[in-house]
Design an enzyme around this catalytic site. Structure first.
Site, PDB file in Angstrom:
ATOM      1  N   ASN A 163      67.723  73.886 -21.643  1.00 34.67           N
ATOM      2  CA  ASN A 163      69.080  74.419 -21.644  1.00 34.67           C
ATOM      3  C   ASN A 163      70.092  73.417 -21.096  1.00 34.67           C
ATOM      4  O   ASN A 163      69.786  72.637 -20.195  1.00 34.67           O
ATOM      5  CB  ASN A 163      69.127  75.708 -20.821  1.00 34.67           C
ATOM      6  CG  ASN A 163      68.204  76.775 -21.382  1.00 34.67           C
ATOM      7  OD1 ASN A 163      67.850  76.738 -22.552  1.00 34.67           O
ATOM      8  ND2 ASN A 163      67.812  77.712 -20.554  1.00 34.67           N
ATOM      9  N   CYS A 164      71.291  73.490 -21.637  1.00 37.96           N
ATOM     10  CA  CYS A 164      72.381  72.614 -21.202  1.00 37.96           C
ATOM     11  C   CYS A 164      73.417  73.361 -20.375  1.00 37.96           C
ATOM     12  O   CYS A 164      74.450  72.793 -20.027  1.00 37.96           O
ATOM     13  CB  CYS A 164      73.071  71.996 -22.419  1.00 37.96           C
ATOM     14  SG  CYS A 164      71.988  71.081 -23.534  1.00 37.96           S
ATOM     15  N   ASP A 165      73.161  74.638 -20.070  1.00 39.75           N
ATOM     16  CA  ASP A 165      74.184  75.478 -19.452  1.00 39.75           C
ATOM     17  C   ASP A 165      74.331  75.272 -17.945  1.00 39.75           C
ATOM     18  O   ASP A 165      75.230  75.839 -17.319  1.00 39.75           O
ATOM     19  CB  ASP A 165      73.912  76.952 -19.731  1.00 39.75           C
ATOM     20  CG  ASP A 165      72.478  77.375 -19.385  1.00 39.75           C
ATOM     21  OD1 ASP A 165      71.923  76.830 -18.407  1.00 39.75           O
ATOM     22  OD2 ASP A 165      71.921  78.244 -20.090  1.00 39.75           O
ATOM     23  N   HIS A 182      67.621  68.210 -22.240  1.00 34.46           N
ATOM     24  CA  HIS A 182      68.684  68.071 -23.238  1.00 34.46           C
ATOM     25  C   HIS A 182      70.061  67.936 -22.598  1.00 34.46           C
ATOM     26  O   HIS A 182      71.070  68.042 -23.279  1.00 34.46           O
ATOM     27  CB  HIS A 182      68.652  69.256 -24.212  1.00 34.46           C
ATOM     28  CG  HIS A 182      67.398  69.296 -25.029  1.00 34.46           C
ATOM     29  ND1 HIS A 182      66.880  70.452 -25.575  1.00 34.46           N
ATOM     30  CD2 HIS A 182      66.535  68.306 -25.370  1.00 34.46           C
ATOM     31  CE1 HIS A 182      65.766  70.182 -26.221  1.00 34.46           C
ATOM     32  NE2 HIS A 182      65.529  68.885 -26.115  1.00 34.46           N
ATOM     33  N   CYS A 193      77.121  51.437 -14.367  1.00 39.46           N
ATOM     34  CA  CYS A 193      76.719  51.297 -12.969  1.00 39.46           C
ATOM     35  C   CYS A 193      75.194  51.299 -12.857  1.00 39.46           C
ATOM     36  O   CYS A 193      74.507  51.954 -13.642  1.00 39.46           O
ATOM     37  CB  CYS A 193      77.286  52.449 -12.137  1.00 39.46           C
ATOM     38  SG  CYS A 193      79.078  52.384 -11.869  1.00 39.46           S
ATOM     39  N   CYS A 223      83.561  51.555 -11.246  1.00 36.63           N
ATOM     40  CA  CYS A 223      83.643  50.319 -12.035  1.00 36.63           C
ATOM     41  C   CYS A 223      84.640  50.381 -13.182  1.00 36.63           C
ATOM     42  O   CYS A 223      84.906  49.370 -13.834  1.00 36.63           O
ATOM     43  CB  CYS A 223      82.266  49.950 -12.581  1.00 36.63           C
ATOM     44  SG  CYS A 223      81.694  51.044 -13.916  1.00 36.63           S
ATOM     45  N   GLY A 263      61.168  82.204 -22.455  1.00 47.48           N
ATOM     46  CA  GLY A 263      62.317  82.246 -23.346  1.00 47.48           C
ATOM     47  C   GLY A 263      62.501  81.046 -24.241  1.00 47.48           C
ATOM     48  O   GLY A 263      63.626  80.744 -24.648  1.00 47.48           O
ATOM     49  N   SER A 265      61.297  79.048 -27.849  1.00 45.32           N
ATOM     50  CA  SER A 265      60.553  79.143 -29.110  1.00 45.32           C
ATOM     51  C   SER A 265      59.480  78.065 -29.186  1.00 45.32           C
ATOM     52  O   SER A 265      58.583  78.135 -30.028  1.00 45.32           O
ATOM     53  CB  SER A 265      61.508  78.984 -30.299  1.00 45.32           C
ATOM     54  OG  SER A 265      62.015  77.658 -30.349  1.00 45.32           O
ATOM     55  N   LEU A 293      59.841  87.059 -27.032  1.00 43.47           N
ATOM     56  CA  LEU A 293      59.828  88.199 -27.950  1.00 43.47           C
ATOM     57  C   LEU A 293      59.346  87.816 -29.339  1.00 43.47           C
ATOM     58  O   LEU A 293      58.883  88.662 -30.097  1.00 43.47           O
ATOM     59  CB  LEU A 293      61.232  88.803 -28.050  1.00 43.47           C
ATOM     60  CG  LEU A 293      61.744  89.531 -26.798  1.00 43.47           C
ATOM     61  CD1 LEU A 293      63.233  89.818 -26.939  1.00 43.47           C
ATOM     62  CD2 LEU A 293      60.974  90.820 -26.579  1.00 43.47           C
TER      63      LEU A 293
END
Length: 401
Positions: A163-165, A182, A193, A223, A263, A265, A293
């Site tokens: 997840n990126c959240d 991700h 740097c 920088c 959660g 796939s 699920l």
């Protein structure tokens, strides 16, 4: 060949293609009929087109299988409790438990998943418009908080997330204990740097970024180099040390005796061999437990598959372990202490909604600072940034000509 002959050949080719299409349409209609409802002429046509019949039947079987895999299945309450009791015993006895998480743990925070019935890519594949409210309004879910509690009690050693959240960090898990494979929507880095300098922000930094285009429009305070987001889109390879933390993810998988997938796939994670220790003998691989699920490509290898929502499973699991489920407290959200403030000349470099700590909430509501004004909660069509990006339709099916 003269012009007349070329036109005649082209017409013949077009007629042949149209004839083939009509035959495919006719055979498809016949195959939909029950065996007893087919007349002798139709039976003869099916016999003459045996190869076509076989191809259509294979296609139908593939479509039915795909539909079945996309269906969501829920375990009965008694069966669910029995499975969670088994999982709790495994968690108690695990020497090195690693958790892999996917979009399914964030759906309770009103962030759509990707491959569910109403997932981002499912809707896009159907040609529908994907809308979502400001993702910065999301807060860690019960599952996020439960994972943080398990880590706090040393029952979980590492978390590997797709997840990126940024909700894992906001739940209180230490930065060293998580690999965000991700990227993280709140983090931008300077790659000029050494080591790379990291900037945690209070807004989604990916507004101006996309596939192979990662510059955020801001510069390094040290920088002066261009800052980039940390998101890894499909078709890209993640190379950043933080927050991807691939080294720790591979080390955690190497030491793991139990892997719990929540959660996800697993259609992306399965492509990373280092996370599954497939080079080991089967008896020495970590035991796999899956909560999802829908069908996953690792179901046949799992010691246990639980069909349920992640929040429901984690609530029962912590109850079995005798642990209290912590509530998310915005006042103690680590992101506010980790965030690097923007310089005055950077205030206009984004238009995304800011996360506001409770201590500054009243000030923000009074509009004392233009950058803290709340944006409209109405859903908007997704544009720019990481969410919903990377989708690509599958390869075209083979034409029956």
């Amino acid at each position: 060949m003269g012009r007349t002959e070329k036109k005649a050949e082209q017409r013949a080719r077009i007629l042949q293609v149209e004839e083939t299409r009509q035959r495919v349409r006719r055979v498809s209609q016949i195959l939909k009929k029950p065996l007893g409802a087919r007349n002798p002429e139709e039976v003869m046509l099916l016999t003459e087109c045996a190869d076509l019949v076989k191809e259509l039947q294979q296609r139908s079987k593939k479509q039915q299988n795909l539909k079945r895999r996309q269906e969501e299945v829920c375990d009965e309450p008694n069966e669910l409790r029995k499975k969670v009791c088994e999982l709790a015993e495994v968690v108690r006895n695990a020497k090195h438990l690693v958790i892999y998480t996917g979009a399914g743990i964030s759906t309770a925070a009103a962030i759509p998943d990707y491959r569910g019935p109403n997932g981002v890519w499912t809707l896009l594949q159907k040609g529908k418009t994907v809308c979502a409210s400001d993702l910065s309004a999301a807060e860690p879910t019960l599952t996020h908080m439960c994972i943080a509690r398990l880590h706090g009690h040393k029952l979980v050693q590492h978390v590997v997330s797709q997840n990126c959240d940024g909700l894992h960090i906001r739940s209180g898990i230490p930065r060293s204990a998580i690999s965000e494979l991700h990227g993280n929507m709140y983090i931008e880095v300077c790659t000029q740097c050494t080591p790379n300098k990291e900037y945690i922000r209070l807004f989604d930094v990916t507004e101006r970024t996309a596939l192979h285009r990662h510059n955020t429009g801001r510069t390094c305070h040290k920088c002066g180099g261009k800052l980039r987001d940390t998101i890894v889109h499909f078709g890209e390879r993640g190379t950043l040390a933080c927050p991807l933390n691939w080294e720790a993810a591979a080390e955690a998988a190497k030491n793991a005796d139990v892997i719990l997938c929540l959660g996800s796939s697993l259609k992306v994670l399965k492509k990373y061999p280092c996370l599954w220790c497939m080079n080991r003998p089967h008896s020495r691989r970590p035991k796999l437990y899956i909560v999802n699920l829908q069908w996953t490509p690792k179901d046949d290898l799992a010691a246990l598959k639980i069909h349920a929502k992640c929040d429901d499973v984690m609530r029962l699991l912590l109850g079995e372990l005798g642990l209290e489920i912590p509530e998310y407290d915005r006042l103690n959200d680590p992101i506010f202490s980790l965030a690097v403030p923007l310089r005055p000349d950077e205030e206009t470099t984004h238009s995304r909604k800011l996360l506001v700590s409770p201590l500054r909430q009243e000030e923000a509501q009074q509009g004392s600072k233009g950058t803290l004004e709340s944006s409209s909660p109405e859903p908007t069509v997704l544009s720019g940034g990481w969410f919903g990006r990377g989708y690509a339709k599958g390869t075209k099916r083979k034409k029956l000509v």
